[in-house]
Design an enzyme around this catalytic site. Sequence first.
Site, mmCIF file in Angstrom:
data_model
loop_
_atom_site.group_PDB
_atom_site.id
_atom_site.type_symbol
_atom_site.label_atom_id
_atom_site.label_comp_id
_atom_site.label_asym_id
_atom_site.label_seq_id
_atom_site.Cartn_x
_atom_site.Cartn_y
_atom_site.Cartn_z
ATOM 1 N N GLU A 100 12.494 -13.138 -23.181
ATOM 2 C CA GLU A 100 11.377 -12.149 -23.132
ATOM 3 C C GLU A 100 12.580 -10.806 -23.100
ATOM 4 O O GLU A 100 11.899 -9.812 -23.902
ATOM 5 C CB GLU A 100 10.833 -12.147 -21.782
ATOM 6 N N ASN A 156 0.579 0.436 6.001
ATOM 7 C CA ASN A 156 1.220 -0.697 5.018
ATOM 8 C C ASN A 156 1.644 -1.870 5.644
ATOM 9 O O ASN A 156 2.746 -1.676 6.362
ATOM 10 C CB ASN A 156 1.767 0.154 4.170
ATOM 11 N N GLY A 157 1.028 -3.148 5.490
ATOM 12 C CA GLY A 157 1.769 -4.288 6.143
ATOM 13 C C GLY A 157 1.043 -5.155 6.332
ATOM 14 O O GLY A 157 -0.329 -5.187 5.937
ATOM 15 N N HIS A 164 18.227 -36.908 -27.258
ATOM 16 C CA HIS A 164 16.885 -37.402 -27.996
ATOM 17 C C HIS A 164 16.707 -36.366 -29.129
ATOM 18 O O HIS A 164 15.802 -36.319 -29.645
ATOM 19 C CB HIS A 164 15.721 -37.696 -27.338
ATOM 20 N N GLU A 217 11.196 -21.505 -17.194
ATOM 21 C CA GLU A 217 10.895 -20.226 -17.013
ATOM 22 C C GLU A 217 12.369 -19.435 -16.872
ATOM 23 O O GLU A 217 12.404 -18.413 -17.401
ATOM 24 C CB GLU A 217 10.623 -20.367 -15.456
ATOM 25 N N LYS A 219 12.582 -16.041 -19.417
ATOM 26 C CA LYS A 219 13.306 -14.844 -18.876
ATOM 27 C C LYS A 219 14.311 -14.168 -19.790
ATOM 28 O O LYS A 219 14.167 -13.016 -20.233
ATOM 29 C CB LYS A 219 13.716 -14.745 -17.558
ATOM 30 N N ARG A 251 1.641 1.616 -5.983
ATOM 31 C CA ARG A 251 1.772 0.467 -4.904
ATOM 32 C C ARG A 251 0.286 -0.023 -4.265
ATOM 33 O O ARG A 251 0.407 -0.890 -3.716
ATOM 34 C CB ARG A 251 2.290 1.194 -3.557
ATOM 35 N N LYS A 258 2.253 -6.447 -20.215
ATOM 36 C CA LYS A 258 2.080 -6.899 -18.584
ATOM 37 C C LYS A 258 1.051 -7.941 -18.655
ATOM 38 O O LYS A 258 1.165 -9.189 -18.096
ATOM 39 C CB LYS A 258 2.053 -5.894 -17.906
ATOM 40 N N CYS A 307 0.928 -1.227 -0.016
ATOM 41 C CA CYS A 307 0.066 0.047 -0.045
ATOM 42 C C CYS A 307 0.883 1.191 -0.157
ATOM 43 O O CYS A 307 1.827 1.004 0.231
ATOM 44 C CB CYS A 307 -0.712 -0.049 1.307
ATOM 45 N N TRP A 355 -3.693 -1.787 -1.362
ATOM 46 C CA TRP A 355 -3.689 -3.012 -2.083
ATOM 47 C C TRP A 355 -4.161 -4.048 -1.034
ATOM 48 O O TRP A 355 -3.307 -4.328 0.021
ATOM 49 C CB TRP A 355 -2.210 -3.507 -2.395
#
Length: 602
Positions: A484, A100-101, A500, A477, A481, A27, A597, A2, A74
Site C-alpha cells: 500500500e 473525552n474518554g 508448492h 496484512e 501494508k 477527533r 480511505k 472526542c 465521537w
Amino acid sequence: MCGIIGYIGERKACNVLVDGLKRLEYRGYDSVGIVTEEDGKLYIKKGAGKIDELKEKLGLLQMPGKRGIGHTRWATHGIPNDINAHPHTDCTGKIAVVHNGIIENYIELKDKLLRKGHKFKSDTDTEIIAHLIEDALKDFNNFEDALRYALLRLKGSFALGIIYTHDREHLYFVRNESPLVLGIGHGEMFAASDIPAFLPYTNKAVFLDDGEYAVVTKDSFVVKDLKTGEVKEKKVHEINWTLEMAEKQGYEHFMLKEIHEQPKAVKEAIYGNLETIDEIAREIANYEKIYIVAMGTSYHAALVGKYIFQRLVKKVPVVEDASEFRYEFEDLIDKDTLVIAITQSGETADTLAAIKLAKKKNAKVLSIVNVVGSMATRLSDLVLYTHAGPEIGVAATKTYTTQLTVISMLAIALAKYLNTADREYLQKIEAELYDMPKYIEAALGYENKIKNLAERLKEKRDFFYIGRGINLATALEGALKLKEISYIHAEGLSAGELKHGPLALIEEGVPIVAIAPSGKTLEKMISNIQEAKARGALIISLGDSEELKKVSDILIKIPKVDEVLSPIVYIVPLQLLAYHLAVLRGNDPDKPRNLAKSVTVE
C-alpha cells in the site's frame, strides 16, 4: 475519541470555541456543543451533526460571554443525537461538563445518584460527572474541593472541561489517560485536546499529565495533583509547529501517530464493549451457519475471526470477500444464517451490498464498525463498535488492531456462554487481552531496530510474508501494508505453500518475513523457514522462542502472548516496517497513490 476546547479572556468566547472545534473535528464529528457563561447564566447550544452544518443552524456564533467550553463528539456511550451531545449539566443547570474518554464505573455511580434523586437526560457516561460534583457540593463549600472529591470516584479515562456559574473567574480542566493541553496567551487562556485548536492564538503550551487538573483564569493558571491538591510546577513549552504538524501531535505522518495510538485504541475497544459483548454473544449463540464478510484489511481481520471461532467456539465460519459474497452465496442464505460484516468506515460499497443481500434473505446481521451512525450500522440488526476514533491515514493500523480486539472479545464471550472451551484457559486469555495495550507498547519499543532494518531493505524489490494458522492473516496484512505505502511487491502466504511453487522465486537475499509465535505451528514454521534459508533467503522472524533465533538472520523478539491473541501484537512491527520503508523510499505514507480511505464504489 472526542475533541475538547476551552477559552477564558476578552474575546467573544463562542468565536474561539467554534474555530477550535473545527480544528479538532477529525477527533469526532457526530455531534457538537458549546456552553458559554455571562452574568452568572449558562448558555448551551448543541446537536448531532458536523460543525459546518450546526454553526448556522444553532447560531453558535451568536452566544454571549467571554468564557466557555466546547466539544466535538465521537460517540461511545449513547447514540449520536442532540440529547447525548456534550456539554452535559447537573440537576441545577449550574455545572456543565465536556468529556473525552470512558468512565468504566459509570453504571455503578449512576445507580447511586439515581437513588439519591438525581435526574438524568442522556445515555452518556459523561453526565454522571456533573451530578457527582453537584452532589459533592452539598458537603463542601469550596467548588474545587467538591470537584476533586467527585473526580476521585471515577475509574477510567477522562479529559474534562468544567464550568460553574457561581465561580465566574475560573475554568477547570482535568486529565487522566486522555490528552489535554493548556494554551498560554496574554490576558487569555485556552485548553484543548490538541494544540491545533488554539495555535492561531498562541504557541505557548503546558501539557497536563495523568492525574492533574488545572484552575485557569484569563491571566493565570495553576496545575495541581488530583489526589492531593498539591501544586505542580509545569514547564511552558514554545511550539514551533505548523498547524498541519500540530494536528499530528509532532509525528511526521498521521500513519505513524496512529500506529503509536494503538495501545490506547485497543483499551478503548475493550472498555467500550464491556457492557454489550455478552448480550450480543447470547443473541447470536445458536447460529450454526455463519459467514464473515469484509474487504481489504477488514478481510484479514475476518480471517483471524475464523480461526478464533474455530478454536474457542468450535464453530467454523465461512470467510468471504464481500465483493464476491452476493454473487456466490445468494442461494445459501436464509433466516438461520448469521452474517458478520467487518468495515472500518461502515460505508464500504461491497460490504454494504453483502449486508443488504443478507437482510433481503432474512439473515441476522452483526456489523463490527468504527464509524458511529454509518450506513452499515443503520442496516444491521446488531453492532459492535471498535472505538478506534477517526483514522486519517489511508493505510489502516489502529482500526485493524481494534477489529481484532473486538472479534477476540466476541469469541471469548461466546465460548463462555456455550461452554466450548476450558474456563481457566478462557480466563487466562481474557486477562491477556485486557493487558494487550502493554504488549503493544513493548512491540512499539522496537521501532529504532525496525527503522535500521528498513534502511538495509529499502532497495529490495520483492518480499514474502509467511505464517501458519491464525497468523496467515498477519502475513497477508503485513504484505498488504508494504504494498500500500512503499509500492514494493509483497506476497503473504501460508508457510506450508512455499514448497508448492513460491520457492521457485526464492533467491539469494530475498527477504522472507516469518510470523512465528509459540503455539501449535511453531515447529512446522521452523521447518518452512529452513527450506527458504537453504535457498539463500534473508530470514526476518517475529517470535518469542530461542529455537526461532537459531534459524533467523534477524529476530524481532515479541512479548509472549497466547497464540490466539498474537495477531494483535505481531502486526505492529510489520506496520512500522512498512511505514519506515515508505518514508525511506520518498513516499507519503498518508497518501498512497490510487487509494482512498473508504471505498464507496463497487
